[in-house]
Design a protein around this motif. Structure first.
Motif, PDB file in Angstrom:
ATOM      1  N   GLY A  92      -2.553  56.548  -2.301  1.00 35.75           N
ATOM      2  CA  GLY A  92      -3.002  56.480  -0.920  1.00 35.75           C
ATOM      3  C   GLY A  92      -1.930  56.995   0.013  1.00 35.75           C
ATOM      4  N   GLU A  93      -2.362  57.563   1.079  1.00 37.19           N
ATOM      5  CA  GLU A  93      -1.439  57.986   2.121  1.00 37.19           C
ATOM      6  C   GLU A  93      -2.156  57.897   3.458  1.00 37.19           C
ATOM      7  N   GLN A  94      -1.382  57.795   4.498  1.00 35.80           N
ATOM      8  CA  GLN A  94      -1.943  57.693   5.836  1.00 35.80           C
ATOM      9  C   GLN A  94      -1.323  58.782   6.686  1.00 35.80           C
ATOM     10  N   TYR A 121       9.124  65.740  -1.156  1.00 36.66           N
ATOM     11  CA  TYR A 121       9.600  64.584  -1.926  1.00 36.66           C
ATOM     12  C   TYR A 121       8.640  64.264  -3.071  1.00 36.66           C
ATOM     13  N   ILE A 122       7.355  64.273  -2.796  1.00 35.81           N
ATOM     14  CA  ILE A 122       6.356  64.011  -3.830  1.00 35.81           C
ATOM     15  C   ILE A 122       6.432  65.078  -4.915  1.00 35.81           C
ATOM     16  N   GLY A 176       7.307  59.931   7.377  1.00 37.58           N
ATOM     17  CA  GLY A 176       8.102  61.064   7.770  1.00 37.58           C
ATOM     18  C   GLY A 176       7.239  62.276   8.017  1.00 37.58           C
ATOM     19  N   ASP A 177       7.873  63.357   8.344  1.00 33.96           N
ATOM     20  CA  ASP A 177       7.189  64.623   8.545  1.00 33.96           C
ATOM     21  C   ASP A 177       6.434  64.990   7.275  1.00 33.96           C
ATOM     22  N   GLU A 178       5.191  65.414   7.413  1.00 38.27           N
ATOM     23  CA  GLU A 178       4.330  65.671   6.258  1.00 38.27           C
ATOM     24  C   GLU A 178       4.942  66.688   5.297  1.00 38.27           C
ATOM     25  N   ARG A 179       5.614  67.716   5.808  1.00 34.95           N
ATOM     26  CA  ARG A 179       6.248  68.713   4.927  1.00 34.95           C
ATOM     27  C   ARG A 179       7.334  68.070   4.078  1.00 34.95           C
ATOM     28  N   HIS A 180       8.123  67.184   4.677  1.00 37.18           N
ATOM     29  CA  HIS A 180       9.192  66.523   3.932  1.00 37.18           C
ATOM     30  C   HIS A 180       8.629  65.553   2.901  1.00 37.18           C
ATOM     31  N   VAL A 181       7.572  64.842   3.274  1.00 35.95           N
ATOM     32  CA  VAL A 181       6.936  63.917   2.343  1.00 35.95           C
ATOM     33  C   VAL A 181       6.383  64.683   1.148  1.00 35.95           C
ATOM     34  N   GLN A 182       5.722  65.807   1.402  1.00 34.72           N
ATOM     35  CA  GLN A 182       5.158  66.604   0.313  1.00 34.72           C
ATOM     36  C   GLN A 182       6.263  67.152  -0.592  1.00 34.72           C
ATOM     37  N   LEU A 220       9.823  65.187 -12.228  1.00 35.61           N
ATOM     38  CA  LEU A 220      10.579  64.320 -13.130  1.00 35.61           C
ATOM     39  C   LEU A 220       9.768  64.069 -14.389  1.00 35.61           C
ATOM     40  N   ARG A 221      10.395  63.723 -15.440  1.00 36.39           N
ATOM     41  CA  ARG A 221       9.711  63.536 -16.718  1.00 36.39           C
ATOM     42  C   ARG A 221       9.192  62.103 -16.886  1.00 36.39           C
ATOM     43  N   TRP A 222       8.687  61.544 -15.808  1.00 36.13           N
ATOM     44  CA  TRP A 222       8.088  60.227 -15.896  1.00 36.13           C
ATOM     45  C   TRP A 222       6.743  60.349 -16.580  1.00 36.13           C
ATOM     46  N   LYS A 223       6.348  59.314 -17.250  1.00 35.32           N
ATOM     47  CA  LYS A 223       5.089  59.352 -17.988  1.00 35.32           C
ATOM     48  C   LYS A 223       3.895  59.564 -17.050  1.00 35.32           C
ATOM     49  N   HIS A 224       3.911  58.883 -15.922  1.00 42.40           N
ATOM     50  CA  HIS A 224       2.768  58.979 -15.010  1.00 42.40           C
ATOM     51  C   HIS A 224       3.228  58.768 -13.575  1.00 42.40           C
ATOM     52  N   PHE A 225       2.805  59.632 -12.700  1.00 37.86           N
ATOM     53  CA  PHE A 225       3.112  59.505 -11.280  1.00 37.86           C
ATOM     54  C   PHE A 225       1.903  59.997 -10.497  1.00 37.86           C
TER      55      PHE A 225
END
Length: 104
Positions: A25-27, A9-10, A1-7, A16-21
Motif C-alpha cells: 500500500g502507498e498513499q 528507494y523501492i 517523501g518525494d515520489e521520485r525518491h520513494v520509487q 536486493l536478494r531478499w526472498k520476497h519484497f
C-alpha cells in the motif's frame, strides 16, 4: 517523501536478494507548487519504535493519524469490520506490478 525518491528507494530494495519484497500500500498526496513536503506528511517526522508486541499500539497510532485503511491494506486485512473515521478515506487499487496503491 518525494515520489521520485520513494520509487528509487523501492527499486533499490527490490534489487536486493531478499526472498520476497512487495509494496502492499502507498498513499499519494498532491502538493501545491512551492508547498513544503513536511506540510503533506500524515505522520510526524520523528521515529517511534513499537517493538515486537506493539501491533495494537501501531494500529491505534494509524487510526489517530487517519491511516487505518493504509495500515489494514499493509496487513492484507479487510476494513469492513474497521471503525470508520470522519474525513478523507483511502482506496486500494491493484497496480501493474502486483502491488497495491492507496490514494487519498
Amino acid at each position: 517523501g518525494d515520489e521520485r525518491h520513494v520509487q528509487a528507494y523501492i527499486d533499490a530494495l527490490s534489487r536486493l536478494r531478499w526472498k520476497h519484497f512487495v509494496v502492499r500500500g502507498e498513499q499519494l498526496e498532491e502538493g501545491a507548487p512551492g508547498q513544503a513536503l513536511d506540510d503533506l506528511r500524515a505522520l510526524p517526522s520523528c521515529c517511534q519504535e513499537f517493538g515486537t508486541e506493539g501491533l495494537a499500539d501501531f494500529a491505534a497510532a494509524s487510526r489517530h493519524y487517519g491511516l487505518e485503511e493504509l495500515f489494514l491494506t499493509a496487513l492484507k486485512m479487510s476494513s469492513s469490520g474497521a471503525s470508520q473515521k470522519k474525513g478523507p478515506t483511502t482506496k486500494s487499487q491493484p497496480s501493474s506490478k502486483g502491488t497495491s496503491k492507496t490514494k487519498r
